[in-house]
Design a protein around this motif. Structure first.
Motif, PDB file in Angstrom:
ATOM      1  N   THR A  53     -56.828  93.818  43.566  1.00 28.77           N
ATOM      2  CA  THR A  53     -56.839  94.021  44.971  1.00 28.77           C
ATOM      3  C   THR A  53     -56.285  92.763  45.487  1.00 28.77           C
ATOM      4  OG1 THR A  53     -58.983  95.866  44.382  1.00 28.77           O
ATOM      5  CG2 THR A  53     -58.897  94.204  46.793  1.00 28.77           C
ATOM      6  N   ARG A  54     -55.851  92.871  46.329  1.00 28.01           N
ATOM      7  CA  ARG A  54     -55.016  91.508  47.348  1.00 28.01           C
ATOM      8  C   ARG A  54     -56.390  90.873  47.700  1.00 28.01           C
ATOM      9  NH1 ARG A  54     -50.252  89.897  49.213  1.00 28.01           N
ATOM     10  NH2 ARG A  54     -50.014  88.483  50.581  1.00 28.01           N
ATOM     11  N   VAL A  55     -56.395  89.721  46.729  1.00 31.46           N
ATOM     12  CA  VAL A  55     -57.414  88.760  47.704  1.00 31.46           C
ATOM     13  C   VAL A  55     -56.601  87.213  47.503  1.00 31.46           C
ATOM     14  CG1 VAL A  55     -59.382  87.629  46.778  1.00 31.46           C
ATOM     15  CG2 VAL A  55     -59.272  89.515  46.579  1.00 31.46           C
ATOM     16  N   ARG A  56     -56.274  87.624  48.891  1.00 29.62           N
ATOM     17  CA  ARG A  56     -55.664  85.713  49.810  1.00 29.62           C
ATOM     18  C   ARG A  56     -56.897  84.337  49.315  1.00 29.62           C
ATOM     19  NH1 ARG A  56     -51.794  86.330  52.072  1.00 29.62           N
ATOM     20  NH2 ARG A  56     -51.283  84.288  51.164  1.00 29.62           N
ATOM     21  N   VAL A  57     -56.187  83.710  47.955  1.00 29.45           N
ATOM     22  CA  VAL A  57     -56.879  82.476  47.735  1.00 29.45           C
ATOM     23  C   VAL A  57     -55.530  81.087  48.895  1.00 29.45           C
ATOM     24  CG1 VAL A  57     -58.021  80.873  46.855  1.00 29.45           C
ATOM     25  CG2 VAL A  57     -57.443  83.079  45.788  1.00 29.45           C
ATOM     26  N   LEU A  58     -56.476  81.028  49.902  1.00 30.51           N
ATOM     27  CA  LEU A  58     -55.632  80.234  50.942  1.00 30.51           C
ATOM     28  C   LEU A  58     -55.713  78.963  50.495  1.00 30.51           C
ATOM     29  CD1 LEU A  58     -56.111  81.501  53.882  1.00 30.51           C
ATOM     30  CD2 LEU A  58     -54.707  82.230  52.617  1.00 30.51           C
ATOM     31  N   ASN A  59     -55.009  78.224  50.426  1.00 28.92           N
ATOM     32  CA  ASN A  59     -54.454  76.688  49.917  1.00 28.92           C
ATOM     33  C   ASN A  59     -54.151  76.132  51.546  1.00 28.92           C
ATOM     34  OD1 ASN A  59     -53.303  74.417  48.612  1.00 28.92           O
ATOM     35  ND2 ASN A  59     -52.987  75.251  46.840  1.00 28.92           N
ATOM     36  N   ILE A  60     -55.345  74.914  51.828  1.00 22.75           N
ATOM     37  CA  ILE A  60     -55.783  74.557  52.854  1.00 22.75           C
ATOM     38  C   ILE A  60     -56.215  72.601  52.432  1.00 22.75           C
ATOM     39  CG2 ILE A  60     -56.775  73.864  55.284  1.00 22.75           C
ATOM     40  CD1 ILE A  60     -57.051  76.896  55.488  1.00 22.75           C
ATOM     41  N   SER A  61     -54.708  72.179  52.413  1.00 27.90           N
ATOM     42  CA  SER A  61     -54.881  70.953  51.509  1.00 27.90           C
ATOM     43  C   SER A  61     -53.403  70.100  51.794  1.00 27.90           C
ATOM     44  CB  SER A  61     -55.366  71.236  50.154  1.00 27.90           C
ATOM     45  OG  SER A  61     -53.984  72.002  49.774  1.00 27.90           O
ATOM     46  N   ALA A  62     -53.270  68.748  51.628  1.00 23.71           N
ATOM     47  CA  ALA A  62     -52.614  67.608  51.590  1.00 23.71           C
ATOM     48  C   ALA A  62     -53.117  66.451  50.280  1.00 23.71           C
ATOM     49  CB  ALA A  62     -52.638  67.417  52.936  1.00 23.71           C
ATOM     50  N   GLY A  63     -52.341  66.011  50.453  1.00 23.43           N
ATOM     51  CA  GLY A  63     -52.473  64.332  50.002  1.00 23.43           C
ATOM     52  C   GLY A  63     -53.572  63.694  50.799  1.00 23.43           C
ATOM     53  N   SER A  64     -54.550  63.005  49.942  1.00 28.08           N
ATOM     54  CA  SER A  64     -54.885  62.069  50.953  1.00 28.08           C
ATOM     55  C   SER A  64     -56.091  62.490  51.828  1.00 28.08           C
ATOM     56  CB  SER A  64     -54.444  60.706  51.091  1.00 28.08           C
ATOM     57  OG  SER A  64     -54.010  60.043  49.509  1.00 28.08           O
ATOM     58  N   TRP A  65     -56.140  63.959  51.697  1.00 26.88           N
ATOM     59  CA  TRP A  65     -56.758  63.949  52.193  1.00 26.88           C
ATOM     60  C   TRP A  65     -58.220  64.463  52.448  1.00 26.88           C
ATOM     61  CZ3 TRP A  65     -55.531  69.568  55.313  1.00 26.88           C
ATOM     62  CH2 TRP A  65     -55.279  69.735  56.336  1.00 26.88           C
ATOM     63  N   GLY A  66     -58.968  64.189  53.939  1.00 30.58           N
ATOM     64  CA  GLY A  66     -60.567  64.198  53.297  1.00 30.58           C
ATOM     65  C   GLY A  66     -61.439  65.456  53.884  1.00 30.58           C
ATOM     66  N   PRO A  67     -62.965  65.543  53.766  1.00 27.17           N
ATOM     67  CA  PRO A  67     -63.315  66.565  53.966  1.00 27.17           C
ATOM     68  C   PRO A  67     -63.360  67.161  55.541  1.00 27.17           C
ATOM     69  CG  PRO A  67     -64.614  65.681  52.326  1.00 27.17           C
ATOM     70  CD  PRO A  67     -63.431  64.270  52.850  1.00 27.17           C
ATOM     71  N   ASP A  68     -62.586  65.249  56.236  1.00 27.87           N
ATOM     72  CA  ASP A  68     -62.811  65.206  57.982  1.00 27.87           C
ATOM     73  C   ASP A  68     -61.248  65.975  58.154  1.00 27.87           C
ATOM     74  OD1 ASP A  68     -62.319  63.482  56.953  1.00 27.87           O
ATOM     75  OD2 ASP A  68     -62.049  61.918  58.289  1.00 27.87           O
ATOM     76  N   ASN A  69     -60.439  65.999  57.141  1.00 26.73           N
ATOM     77  CA  ASN A  69     -58.911  66.334  58.001  1.00 26.73           C
ATOM     78  C   ASN A  69     -59.150  67.393  57.463  1.00 26.73           C
ATOM     79  OD1 ASN A  69     -58.223  63.337  56.124  1.00 26.73           O
ATOM     80  ND2 ASN A  69     -56.296  64.044  57.129  1.00 26.73           N
ATOM     81  N   VAL A  70     -59.990  68.241  56.463  1.00 26.99           N
ATOM     82  CA  VAL A  70     -60.558  69.801  56.608  1.00 26.99           C
ATOM     83  C   VAL A  70     -60.114  70.433  57.566  1.00 26.99           C
ATOM     84  CG1 VAL A  70     -61.230  71.553  54.694  1.00 26.99           C
ATOM     85  CG2 VAL A  70     -59.980  69.190  53.638  1.00 26.99           C
ATOM     86  N   ALA A  71     -61.957  69.802  58.043  1.00 21.74           N
ATOM     87  CA  ALA A  71     -62.736  70.305  58.700  1.00 21.74           C
ATOM     88  C   ALA A  71     -61.957  70.439  60.018  1.00 21.74           C
ATOM     89  CB  ALA A  71     -64.102  69.550  58.597  1.00 21.74           C
ATOM     90  N   ALA A  72     -61.122  69.473  60.509  1.00 22.05           N
ATOM     91  CA  ALA A  72     -60.578  69.710  61.991  1.00 22.05           C
ATOM     92  C   ALA A  72     -59.289  70.379  61.209  1.00 22.05           C
ATOM     93  CB  ALA A  72     -59.748  68.021  61.910  1.00 22.05           C
ATOM     94  N   TYR A  73     -58.340  70.733  60.804  1.00 24.29           N
ATOM     95  CA  TYR A  73     -57.761  71.583  60.536  1.00 24.29           C
ATOM     96  C   TYR A  73     -58.637  72.866  60.845  1.00 24.29           C
ATOM     97  CZ  TYR A  73     -54.428  75.094  57.780  1.00 24.29           C
ATOM     98  OH  TYR A  73     -53.501  75.989  57.982  1.00 24.29           O
TER      99      TYR A  73
END
Length: 340
Positions: free
Chosen positions: A112-132
């Motif tokens: 089964t095709r399961v996508r594990v999306l890598n949403i990240s960047a160096g030195s990001w904090g959780p607020d960077n991720v939330a904004a994305y």
């Protein structure tokens, strides 16, 4: 004398030419993964890249994820979110990051095709991720996992993007490899000159090209020692004064979209050596407990300093990425309840 100087000049030109070719062909200079600034989450890898750097392949899709493109037929999607621990940077090959390993393992085991999306960047904090995620949505995800470390507790966005300003965050390719070597990595030379040749102080941890402190966030690193009375203060210390609001924002995004959400707490080297998280890590654990968020404590999973890059404080090596994938795989399977 003039003939000697002429010969010396020719020799220098030849050596420079050889060095230029070696830097380009073997190490991928003038072929660095590029970044783009963003008003909402500061910066991220530029979209639609396919480059090779230090022998490692780095690819991004149209959403700047380290993934293949998302297809309309993709129906089982997991969000693996975080900073450079998840991203891997240019020292980790695309096939060696946990998100790629997990996608391949699901395909092999469940057909089964399961996508594990890598949403990240160096030195990001959780607020960077939330904004994305606020900007692009959750991509119809069925599960969201935040990989975080103690220093993220106070790693709050400054909205001062280093892209195109600091050489570590380039927005265009260098034209001369030798200049790139000097512009981006001369700090290594001066670091060794200062710490190895000019002082007799105890060795400091070497900062690699991938975990070089972000000047926009003014990181400071404190050494851990078993003899220190204030062991809780060991590790990477961010300058923020308030607990990162991104943790709650991510929880709210998950609740709004009815997505299971859990936190995977990854220790720094000093915490592995201590056997427990420092004060900031404990704050993250307290947040999870108070808000009924499931938290996976990696210290309880047998993490070892052998899983970290040499002379690094927090980043996995290739074996470490496999270790994380091995830990996340049964958890993802548990939530998705995929039939065999």
């Amino acid at each position: 004398m003039l003939k000697y100087l002429y010969g010396l000049l020719i020799g220098i030109v030849i050596l420079a030419g050889i060095a230029e070719v070696v830097l380009r062909v073997k190490y991928g200079f003038c072929n660095s993964p590029l970044y783009v600034s963003d008003p909402d989450f500061e910066y991220i890898y530029a979209p639609n890249q396919d480059v090779e750097r230090f022998g490692q392949v780095i690819r991004t899709n149209q959403f700047s994820m380290r993934n293949e493109e998302i297809l309309p037929s993709d129906s089982i999607i997991i969000l693996l979110i975080g900073d450079s621990v998840v991203n891997g940077g240019s020292l980790t090959d695309q096939d060696s990051i946990a998100s790629t390993i997990l996608e391949k393992r699901f395909q092999q085991d469940f057909k089964t095709r399961v996508r594990v999306l890598n949403i990240s960047a160096g030195s990001w904090g959780p607020d960077n991720v939330a904004a994305y995620l606020k900007k692009y949505g959750v991509f119809k995800a069925k599960l969201m996992c935040l990989v975080t470390s103690s220093h993220d507790a106070y790693d709050i966005m400054s909205h001062q993007s280093p892209v195109g300003i600091d050489p570590g965050w380039p927005d265009k390719q260098y034209k001369v490899a030798l200049y790139e070597l000097w512009d981006r990595y001369r700090w290594i030379f001066f670091y060794y000159l200062d710490t190895v040749l000019l002082t007799t102080e105890p060795e400091k941890p070497v900062i690699t090209a991938e975990n070089k402190p972000d000047p926009a966030k003014a990181d400071t690193v404190q050494l851990d020692s078993a003899k220190q009375e204030t062991l809780n203060q060991a590790g990477i210390r961010k300058p923020g004064t308030n607990f990162n609001p991104g943790y709650r924002q991510l929880l709210e995004i998950a609740e709004t979209n009815k997505i299971p959400f859990f936190i995977y707490l990854h220790p720094e080297i000093s915490e592995v050596e201590m056997g427990h998280f420092n004060d900031q890590g404990k704050e993250i654990m307290a947040f999870a407990k108070e808000n009924n968020v499931r938290l996976i404590n990696e210290l309880q999973l047998g993490v070892s300093t052998k899983l970290y890059r040499k002379m690094d404080l927090v980043h996995y090596n290739a074996q470490g990425q496999i270790f994380m994938a091995d830990n996340l795989y049964p958890l993802f399977q548990e939530y998705l309840k995929l039939p065999r």
